[in-house]
Design an enzyme around this catalytic site. Structure first.
Site, mmCIF file in Angstrom:
data_model
loop_
_atom_site.group_PDB
_atom_site.id
_atom_site.type_symbol
_atom_site.label_atom_id
_atom_site.label_comp_id
_atom_site.label_asym_id
_atom_site.label_seq_id
_atom_site.Cartn_x
_atom_site.Cartn_y
_atom_site.Cartn_z
ATOM 1 N N TYR A 136 -21.322 -35.594 7.460
ATOM 2 C CA TYR A 136 -20.410 -36.017 8.098
ATOM 3 C C TYR A 136 -18.689 -36.082 7.012
ATOM 4 C CZ TYR A 136 -22.461 -40.031 11.132
ATOM 5 O OH TYR A 136 -23.105 -40.149 11.413
ATOM 6 N N LYS A 186 -33.663 -29.729 9.861
ATOM 7 C CA LYS A 186 -33.624 -28.688 11.208
ATOM 8 C C LYS A 186 -33.938 -27.030 10.783
ATOM 9 C CE LYS A 186 -32.905 -27.516 15.347
ATOM 10 N NZ LYS A 186 -34.643 -27.500 16.640
ATOM 11 N N ASP A 219 -36.104 -32.132 16.533
ATOM 12 C CA ASP A 219 -36.117 -32.511 18.637
ATOM 13 C C ASP A 219 -37.219 -33.324 17.431
ATOM 14 O OD1 ASP A 219 -37.100 -29.901 16.502
ATOM 15 O OD2 ASP A 219 -36.631 -29.100 18.605
ATOM 16 N N ASP A 243 -28.212 -41.152 11.321
ATOM 17 C CA ASP A 243 -27.713 -41.791 12.371
ATOM 18 C C ASP A 243 -28.602 -42.150 13.782
ATOM 19 O OD1 ASP A 243 -25.913 -43.556 13.714
ATOM 20 O OD2 ASP A 243 -24.663 -41.484 14.360
ATOM 21 N N ASP A 247 -30.659 -45.422 15.515
ATOM 22 C CA ASP A 247 -30.518 -46.023 16.852
ATOM 23 C C ASP A 247 -31.592 -46.371 17.551
ATOM 24 O OD1 ASP A 247 -27.937 -46.819 16.267
ATOM 25 O OD2 ASP A 247 -27.033 -46.389 18.380
HETATM 26 C C1 IPM Z 1 -23.790 -46.250 11.915
HETATM 27 C C2 IPM Z 1 -22.754 -45.255 12.833
HETATM 28 C C3 IPM Z 1 -21.406 -45.148 11.638
HETATM 29 C C4 IPM Z 1 -22.237 -44.082 11.011
HETATM 30 C C5 IPM Z 1 -20.239 -44.343 13.068
HETATM 31 C C6 IPM Z 1 -19.455 -45.466 13.459
HETATM 32 C C7 IPM Z 1 -19.111 -43.712 12.050
HETATM 33 O O1 IPM Z 1 -22.742 -44.659 13.890
HETATM 34 O O2 IPM Z 1 -23.500 -46.682 10.850
HETATM 35 O O3 IPM Z 1 -25.016 -46.214 12.664
HETATM 36 O O4 IPM Z 1 -22.632 -42.724 12.200
HETATM 37 O O5 IPM Z 1 -22.310 -43.834 10.063
HETATM 38 MN MN MN Z 2 -25.466 -45.447 14.469
#
Ligand code: IPM
Ligand code: MN
Ligand code: NAD
Length: 350
Positions: A136, A186, A219, A243, A247
């Site tokens: 990032y 990775k 992976d 990140d 999710d």
């Molecule tokens: C998160 C989000 C952010 C990230 C985005 C919106 C930049 O996906 O907080 O998980 O990738 O950190």
């Molecule tokens: Mn995210």
């Protein structure tokens, strides 16, 4: 005791979940003998569309004096995501050196995982994600846009300081949880940054001889978080990998609407607390956003401020509510209740 909290409700369902949890936080504070003073900053995409910037130029300075920041979500269909996120969320994480992103994934009793055969308590891990650099880093550029040989460069940046900080935080958590650490990289493909990262894990690991370290490539780790999530406890990963994996961690534990997040700085600047989810434009305005990710993010905030009893109480009432089949729940976890109904029920449980 009074705490001075900056609240940035942001975009989409951000304001819905932030507004909803307010009475719960106030009552929690009252019960536990402290006060929450809020300063609301209505920064975000509406401001961008009206004034051309997500936050004022001195935005970071204005946040600096607060005890902590609570953020809803950022992102609007009418503004490119890289503009909104680089205009508000990412500058805060970077500006305050919030290097330690801590994201618990807990499958609560009463919640159905999309994975077959798991019941409450069987998935319970926490991801430590480096939060200010890595993939990032805002380093790169584009050239030759109109000349038919366009190029784009996006450089990852890994400093010893930030890498050591996140790796040490993850080892500390593994020590607290009396568990093991999974280091996710990775290193087979990224022979510079990720091999460096692995070396830092080895070095810091020598300070924690009792903690077993498992090393996985990202992976394979993604596969294993689906195949054997119960075996994970503390994970450490770079910004982008963390990140993606969070999710995934959120959905194997039932919903993105349940996943909280803490962005912690080691300095004097404020840390920031926010749900893992985004602004969810597909459900905005419907009143059905799950507020529990924000409730639990607030619990992480209170714990950070030293109000661990109040924090534990919030975790406990969320657990209690989810364990009751007839308690209100939002559609993402199989119910038909509204955001407000869920919080009203939580308030009554206090
Ligand atoms: C998160 C989000 C952010 C990230 C985005 C919106 C930049 O996906 O907080 O998980 O990738 O950190
Ligand atoms: Mn995210
Ligand atoms: P998202 O997290 O907003 O939504 C993904 C899916 O999860 C959607 O189907 C949404 O309805 C559902 N969901 C999310 N939160 C929920 C909740 N509390 N209750 C019930 N369902 C919920 O991710 P996206 O769609 O990829 O991104 C939408 C916007 O949000 C984009 O602009 C993106 O850049 C931004 N974003 C911001 C943050 C942040 O502010 N921290 C995080 C992720 C994405």
């Amino acid at each position: 005791m009074s705490y001075d909290i900056a609240v940035i409700d942001g975009d989409g369902i951000g304001p819905e979940v932030i507004d909803a949890v307010r009475p719960l936080v106030d009552k929690t504070a009252k019960r536990h003998g402290f006060e929450i003073e809020r300063t609301n900053y209505s920064w975000g995409s509406t401001r961008f569309l009206e004034e051309g910037a997500m936050m004022p130029e001195n935005g970071i300075d204005r946040l600096a004096g607060h005890d902590a920041i609570l953020l809803g979500a950022v992102g609007h269909p009418d503004v490119p995501d890289h503009v909104t996120l680089h205009g508000l969320l990412l500058p805060i994480r970077k500006g305050f050196d919030q290097r330690i992103c801590r994201r618990p994934s807990v499958l609560f009793e009463g919640i159905e995982s999309p994975l077959r055969g798991y019941s409450g308590g069987e998935i319970d891990f926490v991801v430590f994600r480096e939060n200010t650099e890595g993939e990032y880093a805002d380093v790169g550029g584009r050239e030759h846009r109109r000349e038919g040989h366009e190029l784009a460069v996006q450089t990852s940046v890994f400093t010893r300081e930030a890498t050591e900080t996140i790796v040490r935080a993850a080892f500390e958590a593994a020590a607290d949880r009396e568990s093991h650490l999974t280091n996710i990289t990775k290193s087979n493909a990224q022979a510079h940054s990720m091999v460096f990262w692995d070396e830092v894990v080895t070095e810091i690991g020598e300070e924690y001889p009792g903690i077993e370290v498992e090393r996985l490539l990202v992976d394979a780790a993604s596969m294993d978080l689906v195949r054997r999530p119960e075996e994970f406890d503390v994970l450490v990963a770079s910004n982008l990998f963390g990140d993606v994996l969070t999710d995934l961690g959120a959905i194997v534990s039932g919903s993105l609407g349940l996943a909280p997040s803490a962005n912690i700085t080691e300095g004097n600047a404020p840390s920031m607390f926010e749900p893992v989810h985004g602004s969810a434009p597909d459900i905005v305005g419907k009143g059905v956003a799950n507020p529990l990710a924000t409730v639990l993010s607030t619990a992480l905030l209170l714990d950070h401020l030293g109000e661990s009893v109040a924090s534990d109480r919030l975790w406990a009432i969320v657990r209690e509510q989810l364990a009751e089949p007839d308690a209100p729940r939002t559609p993402d976890i199989g119910g038909d209740a509204t955001t407000t109904e869920v919080v009203t029920d939580l308030v009554s449980r206090l």
